[in-house]
Scaffold this active site. Structure first.
Site, PDB file in Angstrom:
ATOM      1  N   GLU A 182      51.229 -45.950  93.569  1.00 48.12           N
ATOM      2  CA  GLU A 182      52.163 -44.818  93.669  1.00 48.12           C
ATOM      3  C   GLU A 182      53.516 -45.233  93.065  1.00 48.12           C
ATOM      4  OE1 GLU A 182      51.985 -41.703  94.842  1.00 48.12           O
ATOM      5  OE2 GLU A 182      50.511 -41.585  96.469  1.00 48.12           O
ATOM      6  N   GLU A 233      44.152 -36.754  97.517  1.00 48.55           N
ATOM      7  CA  GLU A 233      45.307 -37.333  98.200  1.00 48.55           C
ATOM      8  C   GLU A 233      46.417 -36.315  98.392  1.00 48.55           C
ATOM      9  OE1 GLU A 233      49.178 -39.406  98.724  1.00 48.55           O
ATOM     10  OE2 GLU A 233      48.564 -38.014  97.146  1.00 48.55           O
ATOM     11  N   GLU A 234      46.666 -35.481  97.387  1.00 49.32           N
ATOM     12  CA  GLU A 234      47.749 -34.504  97.516  1.00 49.32           C
ATOM     13  C   GLU A 234      47.449 -33.487  98.611  1.00 49.32           C
ATOM     14  OE1 GLU A 234      50.496 -34.901  96.362  1.00 49.32           O
ATOM     15  OE2 GLU A 234      50.480 -35.836  94.396  1.00 49.32           O
ATOM     16  N   ASP A 239      53.266 -39.194  89.288  1.00 50.89           N
ATOM     17  CA  ASP A 239      52.526 -39.020  90.543  1.00 50.89           C
ATOM     18  C   ASP A 239      51.154 -38.429  90.259  1.00 50.89           C
ATOM     19  OD1 ASP A 239      52.026 -38.936  93.263  1.00 50.89           O
ATOM     20  OD2 ASP A 239      53.052 -37.023  93.560  1.00 50.89           O
ATOM     21  N   HIS A 264      56.128 -34.113  92.118  1.00 50.32           N
ATOM     22  CA  HIS A 264      56.070 -32.694  92.472  1.00 50.32           C
ATOM     23  C   HIS A 264      57.207 -31.893  91.834  1.00 50.32           C
ATOM     24  CE1 HIS A 264      53.723 -33.738  96.447  1.00 50.32           C
ATOM     25  NE2 HIS A 264      53.294 -34.414  95.392  1.00 50.32           N
ATOM     26  N   HIS A 274      45.684 -42.438  93.281  1.00 47.61           N
ATOM     27  CA  HIS A 274      45.089 -41.106  93.416  1.00 47.61           C
ATOM     28  C   HIS A 274      45.276 -40.393  92.080  1.00 47.61           C
ATOM     29  CE1 HIS A 274      48.597 -38.362  93.680  1.00 47.61           C
ATOM     30  NE2 HIS A 274      49.213 -39.322  94.343  1.00 47.61           N
ATOM     31  N   ASP A 303      44.446 -37.007  91.603  1.00 43.39           N
ATOM     32  CA  ASP A 303      44.701 -35.575  91.707  1.00 43.39           C
ATOM     33  C   ASP A 303      46.208 -35.335  91.624  1.00 43.39           C
ATOM     34  OD1 ASP A 303      44.966 -36.876  94.242  1.00 43.39           O
ATOM     35  OD2 ASP A 303      44.978 -34.937  95.248  1.00 43.39           O
TER      36      ASP A 303
END
Length: 405
Positions: A174, A148-149, A114, A374, A81, A83
């Site tokens: 990931e 995805e987030e 991430d 994050h 992903h 995003d």
């Protein structure tokens, strides 16, 4: 007859391309690409795919980029992903999250672990495959997926259900700290809401305070959180209250509604139906006639497409002796002359749709580490990009060998 796998040559090429992967990753980091705002980073990925020589490149109606290599009859896929989450409080960053940072070992910036590092490694794995002539006995699909987030797995729901693309197995890139991951807990986004009646705050007995009515529900939820299921591999189911909302005519009035959001993590053997019923069965929920429901996701992608889904993300795992685990383990040993670590993610991934909803085996192997996700000062490691690009390049032939053994 499957071609022999030139492990040493693959690793040498991965090391050679480390500066190119670093540059590409830093370019992606420099483009803010939060969920539903990924257009510019998708365009940058297309440029790099064209540069390294993908055979076919599509952007689907949702905005996912799909790069194809090879023309063989068996399809496998690798997914990142692309995003990111936002940057949070900028005061917690020691460097600009988009300008990023770089030293001899590290690359810093939002999305470095991430999960844009995985995209950089995948694209250059395709370059290695072309350099060494390892394609054409299979077709490799490299996906850069969106949203995805915001709603993990939605992108692959669309790819499988609407585009009709169904690989035989998928590698999720990931972050795994270059370990092999074979599952994770599922999750649900649940809302509990109670109703009250407002009145002037000087005479609260005239109304029915919805916030007070929520209080025993919160206590019940806290008690329930200690009684959830457990799995020897995936661990415990968990429950936490993540948000609280209310309505009231003013600060001088009794609240006439109150709601909370619950982040519920489902371990193996727990179902979404039972997770809702456990909450509905709480005495305080029954006494207050609270409404318990799943959230729905209906946000438009960067292309404007809306593909609604309920906020339920299934638990999944692949057995340790599955052919896909054996494939990555074999490739790892061939490249690095040691056994890999096999483990699981703590957080959730697109595997919730690929394996959880549709039964397509997913194996995780990615650059970066989960705790970076994050977090402020997010970073990844240059040697991880090399390790992952090499393993991705070796995996297709290792898979064919396993199929023919």
């Amino acid at each position: 007859m499957v071609k022999p796998i030139p492990y040493d040559a693959i690793l040498a090429q991965a090391q050679r391309y480390q500066p190119e992967m670093t540059r590409f990753l830093r370019d992606m980091i420099a483009i803010p690409s939060e969920s539903c705002d990924e257009k510019r980073v998708i365009e940058r990925i297309r440029q790099e795919m064209e540069k390294v020589g993908f055979d076919k490149i599509d952007v689907d109606p949702m905005g996912n980029i799909l790069g194809y290599l090879g023309h063989g009859p068996r399809l496998l896929a690798m997914d990142a992903h692309i995003d990111t989450v936002g940057i949070g409080n900028i005061k917690n960053w020691q460097f600009d999250p988009y300008d990023g940072m770089e030293d001899d070992q590290l690359i810093g910036g939002r999305g470095s672990s991430d999960q844009e590092g995985g995209m950089a490694a995948m694209v250059y794995a395709a370059k290695i495959i072309k350099d060494l002539g390892l394609e054409d006995e299979y077709t490799l699909l490299v996906t850069g997926t969106v949203q995805e987030e915001d709603c993990d797995g939605l992108c692959w729901q669309y790819i499988i259900e609407q585009s009709g693309i169904r690989p035989e197995f998928v590698i999720s890139t990931e972050p795994t700290d270059c370990q092999i991951y074979r599952g994770h807990r599922g999750r649900m986004e649940i809302r509990v809401e109670v109703q009250g009646v407002s009145c002037h705050g000087s005479a609260p007995e005239r109304g029915d305070n919805a916030i007070f009515k929520m209080a025993p529900i919160l206590t019940g939820l806290q008690e329930l959180s200690g009684k959830l299921g457990n799995d020897d591999f995936l661990g415990k189911g968990t429950l936490t209250v993540s948000e609280i909302f209310f309505t009231s005519p003013s600060r001088c009035a009794v609240a006439d509604s109150c709601a909370v959001s619950i982040d519920r993590r489902l371990t193996w053997g727990e179902s979404w139906q039972n997770a809702l019923e456990e909450i509905r069965a709480l005495p305080a929920v029954k006494a207050t006639k609270a409404e318990v429901s799943l959230y729905n996701y209906e946000r438009a992608s960067w292309t404007g497409l809306v593909y609604p889904t309920e906020c339920y993300f299934p638990t999944w795992k692949v057995e340790e002796d599955h052919i896909t685990v054996k494939t990555l383990s074999t490739a790892y040993r061939g490249l690095f002359k040691q056994d890999p670590v096999v483990d699981k993610w703590t957080f959730s991934t697109n595997g919730v749709s690929i394996m959880g909803r549709h039964g397509i085996p997913v194996i995780g192997f990615g650059p970066g580490k989960e705790p970076e996700a994050h977090a402020p000062n997010e970073k990844t490691w240059k040697d991880h990009l090399v390790t992952c690009a090499a393993l991705y390049a070796a995996t297709p032939l290792a898979w064919l060998q396993q199929l023919n053994s």
